[in-house]
Write a protein that holds these residues in place. Structure first.
Motif, PDB file in Angstrom:
ATOM      1  N   TYR A 270       0.762  -1.261  -0.096  1.00  0.00           N
ATOM      2  CA  TYR A 270      -0.079  -0.032   0.187  1.00  0.00           C
ATOM      3  C   TYR A 270       0.844   1.399  -0.124  1.00  0.00           C
ATOM      4  O   TYR A 270       0.605   2.118  -0.614  1.00  0.00           O
ATOM      5  CB  TYR A 270      -0.952  -0.051   1.344  1.00  0.00           C
ATOM      6  N   TRP A 354      -9.670   1.329  -3.402  1.00  0.00           N
ATOM      7  CA  TRP A 354      -8.327   1.069  -2.510  1.00  0.00           C
ATOM      8  C   TRP A 354      -8.765   1.410  -1.283  1.00  0.00           C
ATOM      9  O   TRP A 354      -8.354   0.999  -0.082  1.00  0.00           O
ATOM     10  CB  TRP A 354      -7.142   2.180  -3.182  1.00  0.00           C
ATOM     11  N   ALA A 358      -8.333  -1.512   1.201  1.00  0.00           N
ATOM     12  CA  ALA A 358      -6.925  -1.331   2.306  1.00  0.00           C
ATOM     13  C   ALA A 358      -7.533  -1.068   3.796  1.00  0.00           C
ATOM     14  O   ALA A 358      -6.750  -1.612   4.920  1.00  0.00           O
ATOM     15  CB  ALA A 358      -6.131  -0.484   1.686  1.00  0.00           C
TER      16      ALA A 358
END
Length: 445
Positions: A270, A354, A358
């Motif tokens: 990430y 994302w 995440a």
């Protein structure tokens, strides 16, 4: 379900508490030590009811802790050019404030968790927050680079006290079947820091001075400390502090190692992209800072939603399944980011996906660790925080080398490869007889 009562270090239920109180009353009367009324009053003074309402208030106070620490961590990178100009040093030299903060956090988290494992959670949080406020005020007043670096290391150490303890406290304030949602509220403070705290801090710096942003962060710490003092019980941890031998055994636990490996691989992936997000999204955002800020806010807001949904999903389906889905989605999103980053609409969708996926992982990972051994929750969450900050440092180095070698388009591919390793780790844990969902008690709300 009966309402829980926190009396000293133990979590009791009213029915049992009343029976115990009456037994104590009669015993005291037999000895002529107190009247029934005095004994009941003494029992009431020594207990504190933990209802759904005040447990939620406590969770929100803990989220304020993670919001303050998260804002401090996320906003600093955006201040580097301003700090460089103010102190008349290079941007690379100013960047060491990020490195020292991360390293201090990574080193201090497991050490401090072991040293203060038996301290009351509220005391640890207040000590950490007071140190955090003082360190940020020192950073705001820093006349030299050396002063700046020392103060950032102190802030990282303070953060290593506050955030893991907030996670551990959140898991103790609710029944096990609501643990995932409680953790999601605390992690939500971090994602809220990304969505609001960091952009707001940068706006404050743009309107005034970078030092003003550090005063703002210090004020967040003061507000969090007030919330902790008012809502967190003063009792000691509900589980006894483990011995050093027990801590070493826990660290060698294969289940713990798998969680830490997953965290390192996932967050390295990430942050390979996030550290250089301005370069990665340049084709979509151009040189328009407002567009880049909007994309980052979109990422942060979707992260808030993602960690909230993850808390509910973990309570219902367990952390392994939720973590595997989150990693598969985020890894796939990274794999195609080299193409989606060239278009603004596609980049906006990619940032949303994302954030959703995440920011599910902190909830998943914290839940896995707390479930493995609740008695060592501060130590384990501290270790996980250290691993995440080591991943941030590793990502910066690996991403910088890849950027120099091949350019920004390689960064999402490198990130996808790291996330794939995390997928393999979770999949292995899911199939393992010693770390499978079947070996872990799961609850359904």
């Amino acid at each position: 379900m009966p309402t829980a009562i926190l009396a000293g270090p133990k979590l009791r239920y009213p029915e049992r508490g009343r029976a115990t109180a009456l037994t104590n009353v009669h015993a005291r009367n037999d000895k002529g030590l107190a009247s029934d009324a005095e004994a009941v009053a003494a029992t009431a003074r020594q207990t504190r009811t933990v209802t759904p309402r005040n447990s939620r208030q406590a969770s929100l106070s803990l989220a304020a802790v993670s919001f303050a620490v998260g804002t401090d961590g996320f906003v600093t990178a955006g201040l580097l050019p301003l700090v460089s100009k103010s102190l008349d040093v290079s941007v690379a030299s100013a960047g060491q404030m990020v490195t020292l903060y991360a390293l201090a956090y990574a080193i201090a988290a497991p050490v401090m968790a072991a040293l203060i494992a038996s301290w009351p959670r509220r005391l640890v949080l207040l000590v950490g927050l007071c140190t955090f406020v003082a360190a940020n005020l020192a950073t705001a007043a820093a006349p030299t680079l050396a002063w700046l670096l020392v103060s950032r290391a102190a802030a990282g150490t303070a953060g290593s006290l506050a955030t893991p303890t907030a996670m551990a406290a959140a898991s103790e304030l609710v029944p096990p079947e609501r643990r995932g949602r409680a953790l999601a509220i605390v992690v939500g403070g971090l994602s809220f820091a990304t969505a609001l705290g960091s952009p707001l801090g940068l706006l404050i710096a743009a309107a005034g001075h970078w030092r003003t942003t550090l005063f703002f962060v210090a004020a967040l710490g003061v507000a969090a400390a007030i919330g902790v003092a008012r809502t967190i019980p003063a009792s000691r941890p509900s589980s006894p502090a483990p011995s050093m031998k027990a801590r070493l055994i826990v660290v060698r636990d294969l289940r713990v190692l798998r969680v830490l490996i997953t965290s390192f691989a996932a967050f390295t992936g990430y942050y390979v992209v996030y550290t250089y997000i301005a370069v990665v999204l340049q084709p979509a955002a151009g040189n328009r800072e407002a567009v880049l800020t909007a994309l980052l806010v979109m990422y942060g807001v979707s992260g808030l939603v993602g960690n909230h949904l993850a808390g509910q999903a973990v309570d219902r389906w367990g952390p392994h399944r939720v973590g595997l889905i989150a990693l598969l989605v985020s890894g796939g999103n990274m794999a195609i980011l080299s193409w989606t980053r060239t278009s603004l609409p596609a980049a906006a969708v990619a940032m949303t996906i994302w954030g959703l996926s995440a920011w599910s992982m902190p909830v998943v990972q914290s839940h896995r660790l707390v479930t493995i051994n609740p008695a060592t929750a501060p130590l384990l969450t501290g270790l996980n925080s250290s691993i995440v900050y080591l991943a941030v440092s590793s990502a910066a180095c690996a991403g910088g080398a890849a950027l120099t070698w091949s350019g920004p388009s390689i960064l999402p591919i490198l990130a996808a490869a790291c996330v794939a390793l995390a997928v393999a780790s979770v999949a292995g844990a899911y199939r393992s007889p010693v770390d499978s969902p079947a070996s872990t008690v799961r609850f359904t709300p």
